[in-house]
Design a protein around this motif. Structure first.
Motif, PDB file in Angstrom:
ATOM      1  N   ILE A 135     -13.244  48.368  31.429  1.00 48.52           N
ATOM      2  CA  ILE A 135     -13.806  47.858  30.412  1.00 48.52           C
ATOM      3  C   ILE A 135     -12.794  48.437  29.105  1.00 48.52           C
ATOM      4  CG2 ILE A 135     -15.677  47.773  28.297  1.00 48.52           C
ATOM      5  CD1 ILE A 135     -17.648  47.719  30.726  1.00 48.52           C
ATOM      6  N   LYS A 138      -9.478  46.605  29.484  1.00 49.13           N
ATOM      7  CA  LYS A 138      -9.628  45.436  29.139  1.00 49.13           C
ATOM      8  C   LYS A 138      -9.668  44.891  27.596  1.00 49.13           C
ATOM      9  CE  LYS A 138      -9.523  43.577  33.329  1.00 49.13           C
ATOM     10  NZ  LYS A 138      -8.500  42.626  33.812  1.00 49.13           N
ATOM     11  N   THR A 139     -10.390  45.745  26.997  1.00 45.53           N
ATOM     12  CA  THR A 139     -10.648  45.626  25.644  1.00 45.53           C
ATOM     13  C   THR A 139      -9.360  46.025  24.684  1.00 45.53           C
ATOM     14  OG1 THR A 139     -11.760  47.690  25.408  1.00 45.53           O
ATOM     15  CG2 THR A 139     -13.453  45.938  25.622  1.00 45.53           C
ATOM     16  N   LYS A 140      -8.731  47.007  25.199  1.00 52.27           N
ATOM     17  CA  LYS A 140      -7.653  47.512  24.690  1.00 52.27           C
ATOM     18  C   LYS A 140      -6.669  46.272  24.698  1.00 52.27           C
ATOM     19  CE  LYS A 140      -4.549  51.362  24.528  1.00 52.27           C
ATOM     20  NZ  LYS A 140      -4.105  52.692  25.429  1.00 52.27           N
ATOM     21  N   PHE A 144      -8.773  45.384  20.661  1.00 49.15           N
ATOM     22  CA  PHE A 144     -10.066  45.676  20.399  1.00 49.15           C
ATOM     23  C   PHE A 144     -10.470  47.159  20.456  1.00 49.15           C
ATOM     24  CE2 PHE A 144     -14.827  46.393  20.840  1.00 49.15           C
ATOM     25  CZ  PHE A 144     -15.202  46.095  19.579  1.00 49.15           C
ATOM     26  N   MET A 146     -12.744  50.128  20.698  1.00 43.32           N
ATOM     27  CA  MET A 146     -14.054  50.061  21.083  1.00 43.32           C
ATOM     28  C   MET A 146     -14.436  51.791  20.722  1.00 43.32           C
ATOM     29  SD  MET A 146     -15.658  49.889  24.810  1.00 43.32           S
ATOM     30  CE  MET A 146     -14.512  51.137  25.432  1.00 43.32           C
ATOM     31  N   GLN A 149     -19.859  52.180  23.861  1.00 38.70           N
ATOM     32  CA  GLN A 149     -19.966  51.309  25.173  1.00 38.70           C
ATOM     33  C   GLN A 149     -21.322  51.418  25.682  1.00 38.70           C
ATOM     34  OE1 GLN A 149     -18.355  51.691  29.299  1.00 38.70           O
ATOM     35  NE2 GLN A 149     -16.333  51.537  28.432  1.00 38.70           N
TER      36      GLN A 149
END
Ligand SMILES: [Zn+2]
Ligand SMILES: [Zn+2]
Ligand SMILES: [Zn+2]
Length: 162
Positions: A135, A138-140, A144, A146, A149
């Motif tokens: 996660i 993928k968000t990086k 994004f 984050m 989480q």
């Protein structure tokens, strides 16, 4: 202590919960002693109540139970104890239910992934670094940043589906 991928599994109805409770209290005492923080009687009592079973407990219900022993217990008392237990990783907050659950492996800080049975409310906890890292990467990729989480999955536990 080696971190476990399955922190807390779904328990059978007739399991020895006293054992779960004693293990949790022993872990908590050991963890607090190692970090030099104080597990006061009140904090321990709140932890005990959170570990009443494997279902998330709301702060309001904790307050009600606490008042059986401490008549004048006020909401800040409970929230302060919960904040301490959260900070030390002894419990987790289940955001979708606004409730708390005990952690079966508080030795090292982790986010955890929660499986919540929508029939009986019991919760199992995974701490699988692969999920968290996937996660994060993928968000990086999509730019994004984050900062928190929360993974909470709803479904049916083995006991309720059997
Ligand atoms: Zn148990
Ligand atoms: Zn945990
Ligand atoms: Zn269930």
């Amino acid at each position: 202590m080696v971190s476990k991928t399955v922190v807390t599994a779904f328990q059978s109805a007739g399991h020895d919960h006293q054992r779960c409770l004693e293990d949790a209290l022993a872990y908590a005492a050991e963890t607090c002693a190692r970090r030099g923080v104080r597990l006061t009687r009140l904090r321990e009592q709140v932890l005990r109540l959170v570990w009443g079973n494997h279902e998330p407990v709301k702060a309001y219900d904790l307050l009600e139970s606490l008042r059986r022993d401490h008549e004048g217990a006020a909401p800040p008392t409970v929230y302060r104890a919960l904040d301490f237990l959260l900070k030390e990783g002894l419990i987790h907050r289940i955001e979708s239910l606004n409730a708390y659950i005990g952690c079966g492996d508080p030795s090292s800080p982790h986010t955890g992934q929660f499986l919540i049975c929508r029939k009986c409310n019991s919760v199992a906890e995974l701490n699988d670094p692969e999920i968290g890292e996937l996660i994060a990467s993928k968000t990086k990729q999509i730019g994004f940043k984050m900062d928190h989480q929360t993974i909470e999955l709803s479904g049916i536990c083995p006991k309720c589906s059997g």
